[in-house]
Design an enzyme around this catalytic site. Structure first.
Site, PDB file in Angstrom:
ATOM      1  N   LYS A  76     -16.277 -77.465 -17.534  1.00 40.39           N
ATOM      2  CA  LYS A  76     -15.768 -76.164 -17.082  1.00 40.39           C
ATOM      3  C   LYS A  76     -14.255 -76.137 -17.259  1.00 40.39           C
ATOM      4  CE  LYS A  76     -16.055 -73.095 -13.002  1.00 40.39           C
ATOM      5  NZ  LYS A  76     -16.482 -73.018 -11.590  1.00 40.39           N
ATOM      6  N   SER A 151     -19.339 -68.989 -10.614  1.00 42.63           N
ATOM      7  CA  SER A 151     -18.379 -68.899 -11.696  1.00 42.63           C
ATOM      8  C   SER A 151     -18.603 -69.903 -12.838  1.00 42.63           C
ATOM      9  CB  SER A 151     -16.968 -69.108 -11.149  1.00 42.63           C
ATOM     10  OG  SER A 151     -16.818 -70.438 -10.670  1.00 42.63           O
ATOM     11  N   SER A 175     -20.653 -71.683  -6.869  1.00 38.66           N
ATOM     12  CA  SER A 175     -20.343 -71.531  -8.297  1.00 38.66           C
ATOM     13  C   SER A 175     -21.021 -72.529  -9.226  1.00 38.66           C
ATOM     14  CB  SER A 175     -18.828 -71.595  -8.516  1.00 38.66           C
ATOM     15  OG  SER A 175     -18.241 -70.357  -8.220  1.00 38.66           O
TER      16      SER A 175
END
Lengths: 485, 107
Positions: A76, A151, A175
């Site tokens: 990420k 996210s 997330s």
């Protein structure tokens, strides 16, 4: 489950295939799908191939290699890497290159993992849909007209579409788990402090936790094992030994109790309730005791979270000032330092990030601190106590990860409605306990079948038991399915 | 749970301007009212916190109860200056360049 990380790793290490072939196949799939899915912001083709060749050379020479040697992993883009950029999917960090690697990057690469690329997120991890990414929306591999969740949506989409062997995400209020549920993969948020946050760009420092998004529970356990443990660079990392979760994973969990909160049963789509009901039947058949538990502050969690997280974010994001790194305004109108800060920040941050900074600044400002921030921290203690009471009656808490399957891109415009997606996940972070989302079937009511997830939560540092229970469920479920596209 | 008497006082445009200034954000004039509307809606929801009895509860700022963790006082090599300056938007020699500071911030 023939393509989970453990299987790929075993095939490389027993020379059924090579790291290079694995990386080449992964890069070919990325080249084919990423323009549509937008899971990756950046892919490190050359370095990944070079790393693979080096590992193949070691294996061919009969040298011992790490437990992750040769497997391609996606990161990420709010976890810093010396390779490539670290943008947090924000214009303010568009050109940022980290001078150091996050602790998790060091631990994974020391175990031989190959960093294949950086994945898109909602800007600064603030969102539940990956629509608030400066580099364009991320699409769900099961239906490209739907969101992958957020996210960590880029990481979840990359795993779902098999564009990596596993990925890292970060979880501040759901997330990791919510996008994992919406993409039909495994998402694991360990206990707060179990994995170093050094090199994770801070959002809510008392809530943030790095964790794996994977094809299987055994992959999640292996990655967790490689990353967990104290770190001199993070004073909020728990100074306690990490149990071996990998070798105990296949053990049948001893008699255990599954708690079902009454508050987790309202407002879910029928497919989500059905998935939880199937899981209850499965655990009953395993001999588990099913008990009702009470978590009356479930709803209040969202309000508590939307005070604490923005408050911490407004403080953490103060570092982006256009001076030391990140975007600096070119506007001639910025005459002094104040203008330089404000112009640079408002040009660099997207609307949702600015909204949360504003909200956080407000709840911390003179006259409102006690009514909002202090009160939220008191309720945080109540939420923790509620979990403690529930965990006196059960070992794991079972429920949905998200109230619905993936929603349509552009289909949720009200910020408050978006915040409600996280009703079952934020309290895990508020209390600092651990949780895992598991693929649990499909919503068949839409045009394309959409994955739904169930969540298991457990007390702080109960990862060995949580993973064992999750693995037992996975063995019976038969593992995740793959989108056909 | 949102009792009407829990609703926060309306947020004015001036309040939004003030918070933006505290947050070092330059919110364009034309976006102020949309932001006011969004923040008001969120604060309206958050007002449910007022209905929870918190008497006598110690605030919990952090899930771990670690305090004063001390590291060994061993010198470590610093990051090279060139690495630290590589991301700076404006540099003069080994220094970060900024606009004139004397004269204070605008008020």
């Amino acid at each position: 489950m023939n393509i989970d990380l453990v299987q790929v790793r075993d095939d490389i290490h027993t020379r059924k295939t090579t790291a290079r072939a694995t990386v080449d196949q992964t890069l070919a799939r990325i080249a084919r799908s990423n323009s549509q899915l937008n899971a990756y912001h950046e892919v490190f083709d050359d370095q990944a191939r070079a790393d693979a060749d080096r590992i193949d050379h070691e294996i061919a020479a009969g040298n011992s290699v790490g437990v992750l040697a040769g497997v391609p992993i996606a990161i990420k883009d709010n976890i810093v890497t010396r390779i490539g950029h670290t943008t947090c999917s924000s214009r303010i960090l568009e050109n940022y290159r980290s001078p150091f690697d996050a602790t998790v990057i060091n631990r994974l690469t020391q175990a031989g993992a190959i960093i294949v690329g950086k994945t898109n997120l909602d800007e600064f991890a603030m969102g539940s849909s990956c629509e608030k990414c400066a580099w364009g929306v991320v699409r769900n591999p099961w239906d490209i007209n739907r969101v992958p969740g957020g996210s960590s949506g880029g990481s979840a989409a990359a795993v779902a579409a098999n564009l990596c062997a596993a990925a890292l995400g970060s979880d501040t209020g759901g997330s990791i788990r919510q996008p994992a549920a919406l993409c039909g993969v495994v998402g694991f948020k360990p206990t707060y402090g179990r994995i170093s946050r050094y090199g994770l760009v801070a959002f809510g420092s008392s809530l943030d936790q790095i964790g794996p998004i994977t094809h299987s529970v055994r992959d999640a356990a292996l990655l967790y094992q490689c990353m967990a443990g104290d770190d001199p660079h993070d004073s909020t990392c728990a100074p306690r030994a990490v149990e071996d979760v990998v070798t105990t994973l296949e053990e049948t969990p001893r008699a255990f109790r599954v708690g079902l909160p009454v508050q987790y049963r309202k407002g879910n789509s029928p497919s989500v309730d059905a998935a939880v009901a199937r899981a209850v039947d499965f655990f009953k058949a395993m001999g588990a005791t099913i008990v009702d538990v009470d978590l009356p502050l479930t709803d209040v969690g969202i309000s508590t979270y939307y005070v604490i997280a923005p408050a911490e974010a407004s403080s953490n994001l103060a570092r982006f000032d256009g001076i030391r790194y990140g975007h600096r305004t070119k506007s001639k109108a910025a005459k002094d330092l104040f203008d330089l800060y404000a112009q640079s920040r408002s040009e660099g941050f997207g609307p949702e990030v600015q909204r949360r900074i504003m909200l956080g600044t407000y709840v911390l400002s003179a006259g409102y601190y006690d009514a909002y921030y202090r009160r939220a921290l008191q309720i945080r203690r109540l939420i923790k106590q509620e979990f403690d009471t529930a965990f006196a009656k059960c070992d794991v808490i079972l429920g949905p990860t998200s109230p619905t399957a993936a929603f349509s891109i552009g289909g949720m415009t009200d910020p408050l409605a978006m915040y409600m997606c996280d009703v079952y996940t934020v309290n895990t972070n508020i209390a600092g306990i651990c949780g895992i989302s598991l693929p649990a079937g499909f919503d068949e009511t839409s045009q394309m079948p959409l994955p739904v997830g169930i969540q298991l939560q457990a007390q702080a540092f109960a990862e060995p038991m949580l993973l064992k229970v999750a693995r037992a469920y996975e063995r019976v479920q038969g593992g995740r399915k793959y989108p056909t596209a | 749970m949102n009792e009407p008497n829990n609703q926060p006082a309306p947020l004015t445009i001036d309040d939004v301007r003030h918070v933006a200034k505290l947050a070092r954000l330059a919110v364009p004039q034309e976006q102020l009212s949309a932001l006011q509307h969004d923040l008001q809606a969120i604060l309206g929801h958050i007002a449910q916190l007022q209905s929870v009895n918190t008497d006598g509860l110690e605030p919990m700022a952090h899930p771990l109860t670690l305090t004063n963790r001390l590291g060994d006082d061993v010198p470590q090599p610093s990051m090279p200056i060139a690495d630290l300056l590589r991301n700076a938007p404006a540099v003069q020699g080994d220094f970060l360049a900024v606009p004139k500071v004397l004269g204070g911030e605008s008020s």
